[in-house]
Write a protein that holds these residues in place. Structure first.
Motif, PDB file in Angstrom:
ATOM      1  N   ILE A   1       0.843  -1.209   0.000  1.00 26.16           N
ATOM      2  CA  ILE A   1       0.000   0.000   0.000  1.00 26.16           C
ATOM      3  C   ILE A   1       0.873   1.251   0.000  1.00 26.16           C
ATOM      4  N   ILE A   2       1.912   1.244   0.809  1.00 26.97           N
ATOM      5  CA  ILE A   2       2.814   2.405   0.875  1.00 26.97           C
ATOM      6  C   ILE A   2       3.505   2.619  -0.470  1.00 26.97           C
ATOM      7  N   LEU A   3       3.991   1.547  -1.093  1.00 32.02           N
ATOM      8  CA  LEU A   3       4.653   1.663  -2.389  1.00 32.02           C
ATOM      9  C   LEU A   3       3.695   2.166  -3.466  1.00 32.02           C
ATOM     10  N   LEU A   4       2.458   1.666  -3.456  1.00 32.57           N
ATOM     11  CA  LEU A   4       1.458   2.145  -4.415  1.00 32.57           C
ATOM     12  C   LEU A   4       1.138   3.620  -4.187  1.00 32.57           C
ATOM     13  N   ALA A   5       1.032   4.020  -2.946  1.00 35.09           N
ATOM     14  CA  ALA A   5       0.762   5.426  -2.633  1.00 35.09           C
ATOM     15  C   ALA A   5       1.918   6.308  -3.108  1.00 35.09           C
ATOM     16  N   LEU A   6       3.141   5.877  -2.874  1.00 38.32           N
ATOM     17  CA  LEU A   6       4.305   6.649  -3.320  1.00 38.32           C
ATOM     18  C   LEU A   6       4.359   6.747  -4.846  1.00 38.32           C
ATOM     19  N   ALA A   7       4.070   5.635  -5.526  1.00 30.47           N
ATOM     20  CA  ALA A   7       4.042   5.658  -6.990  1.00 30.47           C
ATOM     21  C   ALA A   7       2.948   6.601  -7.490  1.00 30.47           C
ATOM     22  N   GLY A   8       1.780   6.547  -6.852  1.00 29.83           N
ATOM     23  CA  GLY A   8       0.688   7.448  -7.230  1.00 29.83           C
ATOM     24  C   GLY A   8       1.054   8.904  -7.026  1.00 29.83           C
ATOM     25  N   LEU A   9       1.701   9.214  -5.921  1.00 34.86           N
ATOM     26  CA  LEU A   9       2.141  10.598  -5.668  1.00 34.86           C
ATOM     27  C   LEU A   9       3.186  11.048  -6.681  1.00 34.86           C
ATOM     28  N   ALA A  10       4.092  10.160  -7.048  1.00 32.48           N
ATOM     29  CA  ALA A  10       5.114  10.506  -8.042  1.00 32.48           C
ATOM     30  C   ALA A  10       4.472  10.814  -9.392  1.00 32.48           C
ATOM     31  N   ILE A  11       3.509  10.009  -9.790  1.00 32.30           N
ATOM     32  CA  ILE A  11       2.809  10.244 -11.061  1.00 32.30           C
ATOM     33  C   ILE A  11       2.023  11.552 -10.988  1.00 32.30           C
ATOM     34  N   TRP A  12       1.312  11.784  -9.915  1.00 33.46           N
ATOM     35  CA  TRP A  12       0.537  13.019  -9.758  1.00 33.46           C
ATOM     36  C   TRP A  12       1.468  14.247  -9.802  1.00 33.46           C
ATOM     37  N   THR A  13       2.610  14.165  -9.119  1.00 31.49           N
ATOM     38  CA  THR A  13       3.568  15.274  -9.106  1.00 31.49           C
ATOM     39  C   THR A  13       4.063  15.568 -10.522  1.00 31.49           C
ATOM     40  N   ARG A  14       4.400  14.527 -11.285  1.00 29.74           N
ATOM     41  CA  ARG A  14       4.890  14.738 -12.651  1.00 29.74           C
ATOM     42  C   ARG A  14       3.812  15.356 -13.529  1.00 29.74           C
ATOM     43  N   LEU A  15       2.576  14.891 -13.388  1.00 28.23           N
ATOM     44  CA  LEU A  15       1.477  15.463 -14.178  1.00 28.23           C
ATOM     45  C   LEU A  15       1.271  16.936 -13.840  1.00 28.23           C
ATOM     46  N   LYS A  16       1.313  17.276 -12.555  1.00 33.24           N
ATOM     47  CA  LYS A  16       1.151  18.676 -12.141  1.00 33.24           C
ATOM     48  C   LYS A  16       2.319  19.524 -12.649  1.00 33.24           C
ATOM     49  N   ALA A  17       3.535  18.982 -12.600  1.00 36.09           N
ATOM     50  CA  ALA A  17       4.697  19.719 -13.101  1.00 36.09           C
ATOM     51  C   ALA A  17       4.537  20.009 -14.593  1.00 36.09           C
ATOM     52  N   ARG A  18       4.074  19.037 -15.350  1.00 37.06           N
ATOM     53  CA  ARG A  18       3.848  19.259 -16.791  1.00 37.06           C
ATOM     54  C   ARG A  18       2.772  20.313 -17.022  1.00 37.06           C
ATOM     55  N   GLU A  19       1.745  20.297 -16.198  1.00 34.67           N
ATOM     56  CA  GLU A  19       0.679  21.294 -16.312  1.00 34.67           C
ATOM     57  C   GLU A  19       1.233  22.701 -16.069  1.00 34.67           C
ATOM     58  N   ILE A  20       2.042  22.851 -15.040  1.00 36.44           N
ATOM     59  CA  ILE A  20       2.647  24.151 -14.724  1.00 36.44           C
ATOM     60  C   ILE A  20       3.604  24.574 -15.830  1.00 36.44           C
ATOM     61  N   GLU A  21       4.421  23.643 -16.323  1.00 33.17           N
ATOM     62  CA  GLU A  21       5.360  23.951 -17.402  1.00 33.17           C
ATOM     63  C   GLU A  21       4.630  24.409 -18.659  1.00 33.17           C
ATOM     64  N   ALA A  22       3.490  23.788 -18.960  1.00 33.89           N
ATOM     65  CA  ALA A  22       2.710  24.189 -20.134  1.00 33.89           C
ATOM     66  C   ALA A  22       2.105  25.572 -19.941  1.00 33.89           C
ATOM     67  N   ARG A  23       1.707  25.887 -18.722  1.00 35.41           N
ATOM     68  CA  ARG A  23       1.105  27.179 -18.432  1.00 35.41           C
ATOM     69  C   ARG A  23       2.140  28.302 -18.440  1.00 35.41           C
ATOM     70  N   TYR A  24       3.366  27.987 -18.042  1.00 32.07           N
ATOM     71  CA  TYR A  24       4.424  28.991 -17.941  1.00 32.07           C
ATOM     72  C   TYR A  24       5.658  28.539 -18.721  1.00 32.07           C
ATOM     73  N   PRO A  25       5.618  28.619 -20.060  1.00 31.66           N
ATOM     74  CA  PRO A  25       6.778  28.195 -20.857  1.00 31.66           C
ATOM     75  C   PRO A  25       7.948  29.158 -20.664  1.00 31.66           C
ATOM     76  N   PRO A  26       9.144  28.754 -21.092  1.00 32.56           N
ATOM     77  CA  PRO A  26      10.298  29.651 -20.973  1.00 32.56           C
ATOM     78  C   PRO A  26      10.030  30.983 -21.679  1.00 32.56           C
ATOM     79  N   ALA A  27      10.436  32.065 -21.041  1.00 37.65           N
ATOM     80  CA  ALA A  27      10.213  33.404 -21.595  1.00 37.65           C
ATOM     81  C   ALA A  27      11.328  33.833 -22.535  1.00 37.65           C
ATOM     82  N   GLY A  28      12.473  33.159 -22.457  1.00 41.42           N
ATOM     83  CA  GLY A  28      13.632  33.596 -23.231  1.00 41.42           C
ATOM     84  C   GLY A  28      14.264  32.473 -24.016  1.00 41.42           C
ATOM     85  N   GLU A  29      15.573  32.439 -23.964  1.00 39.18           N
ATOM     86  CA  GLU A  29      16.345  31.477 -24.733  1.00 39.18           C
ATOM     87  C   GLU A  29      17.258  30.684 -23.798  1.00 39.18           C
TER      88      GLU A  29
END
Length: 147
Positions: free
Chosen positions: A7-35
């Motif tokens: 259960i702990i391992l599944l919860a950790l895997a779920g949190l890791a996946i959720w974190t990556r999805l949220k990071a991608r969402e934030i990255e898409a919302r705020y792309p690099p402003a420069g070079e």
């Protein structure tokens, strides 16, 4: 016990996946402003505002503080200084969109050296270095190591 560990391992895997999805969402919302500027094996994110013909100030390089990014200084200063100076806003190594780089970037002197290489890549040989908060320590290292 095996069920609890599973259960702990599944919860950790779920949190890791959720974190990556949220990071991608934030990255898409705020792309690099420069070079991205190669500074020797890794890249720093920067916004370069070229020298205007009417410049009455020397080039300005802005270094943000701890846990920040280049937008912290670009938002207030660029509108006031645009047309007066060449400006370089940098995401410090490991912050914003900049890559972390090696162990040298663990110190203000290492980060100052990386920023000096970014300046060189943009053709800026001398500038006023403006550091905010922890960026002030990097600006002091810059003054000592890259006068």
């Amino acid at each position: 016990m095996i069920i609890l560990i599973s259960i702990i391992l599944l919860a950790l895997a779920g949190l890791a996946i959720w974190t990556r999805l949220k990071a991608r969402e934030i990255e898409a919302r705020y792309p690099p402003a420069g070079e991205m500027i190669d500074v020797g094996g890794y890249r720093l994110h920067a916004v370069h505002v070229p020298r205007p013909d009417s410049a009455d100030l020397p080039p300005l390089v802005f270094i943000h503080g701890a846990s920040g990014n280049l937008l912290d200084q670009q938002a207030p200063f660029r509108p006031m200084l645009e047309g007066r100076a060449e400006m370089l806003f940098i995401d410090r190594p490991g912050h914003g969109w900049s890559e972390r780089g090696g162990e040298a970037n663990d110190t203000p002197a290492g980060q100052a050296a990386a920023i000096a290489r970014a300046m060189q890549a943009k053709g800026i040989s001398s500038a006023i270095i403006i550091g905010h908060s922890f960026g002030g320590a990097i600006a002091a290292s810059f003054a000592l190591d890259h006068p």
